[in-house]
Design a protein around this motif. Structure first.
Motif, PDB file in Angstrom:
ATOM      1  N   VAL A  39      -3.595  -7.863  -4.777  1.00 45.28           N
ATOM      2  CA  VAL A  39      -2.343  -9.134  -5.048  1.00 45.28           C
ATOM      3  C   VAL A  39      -1.660  -9.205  -3.812  1.00 45.28           C
ATOM      4  N   LEU A  40      -1.346  -7.967  -2.941  1.00 42.33           N
ATOM      5  CA  LEU A  40      -0.503  -8.263  -1.808  1.00 42.33           C
ATOM      6  C   LEU A  40      -1.453  -8.855  -0.831  1.00 42.33           C
ATOM      7  N   VAL A  41      -2.641  -8.728  -0.544  1.00 43.93           N
ATOM      8  CA  VAL A  41      -3.547  -9.019   0.514  1.00 43.93           C
ATOM      9  C   VAL A  41      -3.531 -10.577   0.271  1.00 43.93           C
ATOM     10  N   ALA A  42      -3.743 -11.067  -0.921  1.00 38.32           N
ATOM     11  CA  ALA A  42      -4.063 -12.569  -1.308  1.00 38.32           C
ATOM     12  C   ALA A  42      -2.714 -13.170  -1.027  1.00 38.32           C
ATOM     13  N   GLY A  43      -1.488 -12.729  -1.283  1.00 40.47           N
ATOM     14  CA  GLY A  43      -0.043 -13.289  -1.289  1.00 40.47           C
ATOM     15  C   GLY A  43       0.136 -13.284   0.253  1.00 40.47           C
ATOM     16  N   VAL A  51      -4.219 -10.625   7.518  1.00 39.25           N
ATOM     17  CA  VAL A  51      -4.121  -9.527   6.768  1.00 39.25           C
ATOM     18  C   VAL A  51      -5.479  -8.447   6.693  1.00 39.25           C
ATOM     19  N   ASP A  52      -5.347  -7.257   6.798  1.00 38.11           N
ATOM     20  CA  ASP A  52      -6.452  -6.268   6.523  1.00 38.11           C
ATOM     21  C   ASP A  52      -6.318  -5.427   5.426  1.00 38.11           C
ATOM     22  N   GLY A  53      -7.370  -5.044   4.670  1.00 35.35           N
ATOM     23  CA  GLY A  53      -7.118  -4.193   3.564  1.00 35.35           C
ATOM     24  C   GLY A  53      -7.428  -4.983   2.404  1.00 35.35           C
ATOM     25  N   PRO A  54      -7.299  -4.490   1.310  1.00 34.87           N
ATOM     26  CA  PRO A  54      -6.421  -3.015   1.241  1.00 34.87           C
ATOM     27  C   PRO A  54      -7.444  -2.034   1.457  1.00 34.87           C
ATOM     28  N   GLN A  55      -6.932  -0.939   2.159  1.00 29.57           N
ATOM     29  CA  GLN A  55      -7.427   0.297   2.344  1.00 29.57           C
ATOM     30  C   GLN A  55      -6.873   1.352   1.229  1.00 29.57           C
ATOM     31  N   THR A  80       2.489  -0.743   1.849  1.00 27.29           N
ATOM     32  CA  THR A  80       1.890   0.215   0.889  1.00 27.29           C
ATOM     33  C   THR A  80       2.203  -0.243  -0.735  1.00 27.29           C
ATOM     34  N   THR A  81       1.151   0.004  -1.659  1.00 31.07           N
ATOM     35  CA  THR A  81       1.479  -0.213  -3.087  1.00 31.07           C
ATOM     36  C   THR A  81       1.029   1.359  -3.733  1.00 31.07           C
ATOM     37  N   GLY A  82       2.056   1.684  -4.458  1.00 24.55           N
ATOM     38  CA  GLY A  82       1.727   3.060  -5.087  1.00 24.55           C
ATOM     39  C   GLY A  82       2.319   4.130  -4.429  1.00 24.55           C
ATOM     40  N   GLY A  83       2.287   5.362  -5.379  1.00 21.66           N
ATOM     41  CA  GLY A  83       3.023   6.402  -4.797  1.00 21.66           C
ATOM     42  C   GLY A  83       4.545   6.517  -4.606  1.00 21.66           C
ATOM     43  N   THR A  84       5.205   5.605  -5.399  1.00 25.29           N
ATOM     44  CA  THR A  84       6.847   5.455  -5.124  1.00 25.29           C
ATOM     45  C   THR A  84       7.536   6.111  -6.394  1.00 25.29           C
ATOM     46  N   CYS A 148       3.537  -5.918  -7.053  1.00 23.01           N
ATOM     47  CA  CYS A 148       2.954  -6.555  -5.941  1.00 23.01           C
ATOM     48  C   CYS A 148       3.317  -7.968  -5.871  1.00 23.01           C
ATOM     49  N   ARG A 149       3.035  -8.712  -7.146  1.00 23.38           N
ATOM     50  CA  ARG A 149       3.515 -10.304  -7.041  1.00 23.38           C
ATOM     51  C   ARG A 149       4.960 -10.421  -6.607  1.00 23.38           C
ATOM     52  N   ASP A 150       5.836  -9.733  -7.374  1.00 25.32           N
ATOM     53  CA  ASP A 150       7.253  -9.832  -7.008  1.00 25.32           C
ATOM     54  C   ASP A 150       7.554  -9.505  -5.557  1.00 25.32           C
TER      55      ASP A 150
END
Length: 174
Positions: A39-43, A51-55, A80-84, A148-150
């Protein structure tokens, strides 16, 4: 973008380079597919970034290693996404904080506020950070596709100016 490019950016006026890092033990182990990072990559691509990734990395030390490598590679932005969250394994902010030379708290605050305004009360539980690690803007986003959309909506509005500022640009004069 306005202003002066820094001495070593991507060739003048080139799209900002970004890396998306998904932080998830289960996605890294192949238990399930990463649905947030794409979602982040596309946006971000739609917003004009290269954009590279997602890794996909595991929680903990692999996050710090991925961030250090991205800073060394000269990315303009790492998201980054996750782990927060509050899970005992969630350590993205702890891996991010030591790398930050300057925090940009308004981004993290706006991400939480956007989720809350969108009817997600648990958005306030995200411990995500944002700041400058050298010349790289690092932003932690919660690990759901909705977060991620937000985030893309907010980041698309501020990243061009943030990267221009990072490259030494000035505020437009009227």
């Amino acid at each position: 973008m306005t202003g002066t490019a820094d001495p070593a950016p991507a060739a003048g006026g080139a799209a900002p380079r970004a890396l998306v890092v998904t932080v998830s033990n289960r996605a890294a182990a192949g238990v399930y597919e990463d649905t947030a990072g794409p979602v982040l990559v596309a946006g971000l691509r739609e917003a004009g970034l290269d954009v590279d990734g997602p890794q996909v990395v595991r929680d903990g030390d692999p996050v710090g290693a991925a961030l250090r490598a991205a800073v060394a590679a000269g990315y303009d932005v790492v998201v980054t996404t996750g782990g927060t969250g509050l899970n005992p394994h969630d350590a993205t902010p702890e891996q991010t904080a030591p790398l930050l030379d300057r925090q940009v708290p308004g981004i993290a605050e706006a991400l939480r506020a956007t989720g809350l305004a969108g009817g997600v009360p648990t958005a306030v539980l995200s411990r995500g950070l944002a700041g400058m690690a050298g010349r790289t803007l690092v932003v932690n986003v919660a690990g759901s596709p909705g977060a991620c959309r937000d985030a893309v909506g907010l980041l698309a509005a501020v990243l061009p100016h943030a990267v221009d500022q990072r490259r030494g640009g000035d505020h437009p004069r009227t």
